[in-house]
Write a protein that holds these residues in place. Structure first.
Motif, PDB file in Angstrom:
ATOM      1  N   TRP A  26    -121.002 -38.337 -93.636  1.00  0.00           N
ATOM      2  CA  TRP A  26    -119.873 -38.996 -94.311  1.00  0.00           C
ATOM      3  C   TRP A  26    -119.223 -38.099 -95.357  1.00  0.00           C
ATOM      4  O   TRP A  26    -118.062 -38.298 -95.721  1.00  0.00           O
ATOM      5  N   LEU A  27    -119.952 -37.086 -95.844  1.00  0.00           N
ATOM      6  CA  LEU A  27    -119.390 -36.189 -96.857  1.00  0.00           C
ATOM      7  C   LEU A  27    -118.346 -35.230 -96.273  1.00  0.00           C
ATOM      8  O   LEU A  27    -117.516 -34.697 -97.007  1.00  0.00           O
ATOM      9  N   ARG A  33    -113.887 -32.616 -89.067  1.00  0.00           N
ATOM     10  CA  ARG A  33    -113.258 -33.811 -88.519  1.00  0.00           C
ATOM     11  C   ARG A  33    -111.749 -33.780 -88.734  1.00  0.00           C
ATOM     12  O   ARG A  33    -110.970 -34.125 -87.834  1.00  0.00           O
ATOM     13  N   GLN A  34    -111.306 -33.370 -89.890  1.00  0.00           N
ATOM     14  CA  GLN A  34    -109.882 -33.308 -90.186  1.00  0.00           C
ATOM     15  C   GLN A  34    -109.202 -32.222 -89.360  1.00  0.00           C
ATOM     16  O   GLN A  34    -108.077 -32.400 -88.872  1.00  0.00           O
ATOM     17  N   ARG A  35    -109.889 -31.097 -89.163  1.00  0.00           N
ATOM     18  CA  ARG A  35    -109.325 -30.019 -88.356  1.00  0.00           C
ATOM     19  C   ARG A  35    -109.137 -30.471 -86.908  1.00  0.00           C
ATOM     20  O   ARG A  35    -108.115 -30.210 -86.276  1.00  0.00           O
ATOM     21  N   VAL A  36    -110.155 -31.174 -86.378  1.00  0.00           N
ATOM     22  CA  VAL A  36    -110.062 -31.681 -85.015  1.00  0.00           C
ATOM     23  C   VAL A  36    -108.927 -32.689 -84.897  1.00  0.00           C
ATOM     24  O   VAL A  36    -108.169 -32.695 -83.916  1.00  0.00           O
ATOM     25  N   LYS A  37    -108.780 -33.554 -85.908  1.00  0.00           N
ATOM     26  CA  LYS A  37    -107.718 -34.555 -85.893  1.00  0.00           C
ATOM     27  C   LYS A  37    -106.341 -33.888 -85.918  1.00  0.00           C
ATOM     28  O   LYS A  37    -105.420 -34.316 -85.200  1.00  0.00           O
ATOM     29  N   ASN A  38    -106.197 -32.835 -86.723  1.00  0.00           N
ATOM     30  CA  ASN A  38    -104.914 -32.135 -86.806  1.00  0.00           C
ATOM     31  C   ASN A  38    -104.540 -31.499 -85.462  1.00  0.00           C
ATOM     32  O   ASN A  38    -103.399 -31.603 -84.998  1.00  0.00           O
TER      33      ASN A  38
END
Length: 282
Positions: A26-27, A33-38
């Motif tokens: 969660w940290l 996770r943000q890189r994959v989402k972008n």
């Protein structure tokens, strides 16, 4: 290259803290996770634009053009289907994004093995000369008759599989797997990882498994996409088989034929054939 650029160029085989310490996931310590989402959002926008352009072109086509069956590409076929937009984008992702790096990596392994084994390259060049009759331009019909070429590609898939551990699967039902020396009971919903790299180098299946010998396939019918004995499964099998198998193999063979036909390749020193760890092994 600065540290930020190095970070952005890392592959999808990055070490992820959350995979090994779920309590810390969660940290989001690495920002993966943000890189994959972008990246996902950027790809989605590209595929959405491509599909929209084909839909607009289809709308402008006259009935007469439709009757003449103008040349359609893959996206045109997808536009004509009844599947959802999300599924159309997923298919494009499988066909193009997944196939770019894997095709390039496989091509590098083939060329490396040919340079390391000049007698294999010579035999392949002789087959190309015979099949193409030294034509200035090699045609797809010529490539279809090159049996030794197909053997070289199959041997590369055996020794250097595109994805060594394939895509993770999950057992749909509880089952029992029996072998000559082992007995396994696999519960339902178990994650299953298939070691294709080890299957292709199994000495109980392959003679001299560490040697690059395309001759082992000569004169034998062997379809790597539907092998019933599962001796080579580089593209997975069953319902989750890689959707663009034919396109991937065709791209590799077309490039290989032209590279070998128009150039003689050699190395002044022994090639480093060590593998690099990742979701693929370059």
């Amino acid at each position: 290259m600065d540290e930020e650029k190095k970070w952005e160029d890392r592959t999808n085989a990055d070490f992820n803290t959350g995979d090994f310490s779920p309590c810390l996931e969660w940290l989001e310590l690495q920002g993966l996770r943000q890189r994959v989402k972008n990246v996902s959002q950027q790809l989605d926008a590209v595929f959405h634009k491509i599909i929209a352009e084909h839909e607009q072109r289809k709308g402008r086509c006259s009935a007469e053009e439709e009757d003449e069956e103008r040349h359609k590409d893959l996206v045109d076929v997808l536009v004509d289907t009844e599947i959802t937009l999300k599924n159309k984008k997923a298919i494009l992702m499988d066909m193009f994004v997944d196939g770019v790096e894997t095709t390039a990596t496989t091509s590098e392994w083939i060329m490396s093995e040919l340079v390391a084994n000049p007698h294999v390259m010579k035999r392949l060049q002789e087959e190309i000369d015979f099949a193409a009759r030294k034509n200035e331009k090699i045609k797809l019909s010529n490539i279809a008759t090159m049996d030794y070429l197909h053997c070289v590609v199959k041997e590369t898939f055996r020794l250097h599989p595109i994805s060594p551990l394939l895509i993770p699967h999950e057992s749909m039902e509880s089952c029992i797997v029996e072998g000559p020396h082992h007995h396994y009971s696999i519960p339902k919903k178990t994650r299953i990882v298939i070691n294709d790299w080890a299957i292709g180098r199994d000495p109980s299946v392959w003679e001299d498994p560490l040697e690059f010998r395309p001759e082992r396939f000569v004169g034998k019918y062997f379809d790597i996409t539907i092998d019933p004995d599962l001796r080579i499964v580089p593209f997975r099998t069953g319902r989750r088989v890689f959707p663009s198998v034919s396109m991937a193999i065709a791209n590799i063979e077309i490039a290989l034929v032209h590279l070998v036909n128009y150039f003689n390749w050699r190395s002044k020193e022994e090639l480093d054939m060590n593998e690099s760890f990742g979701s693929t092994i370059p």
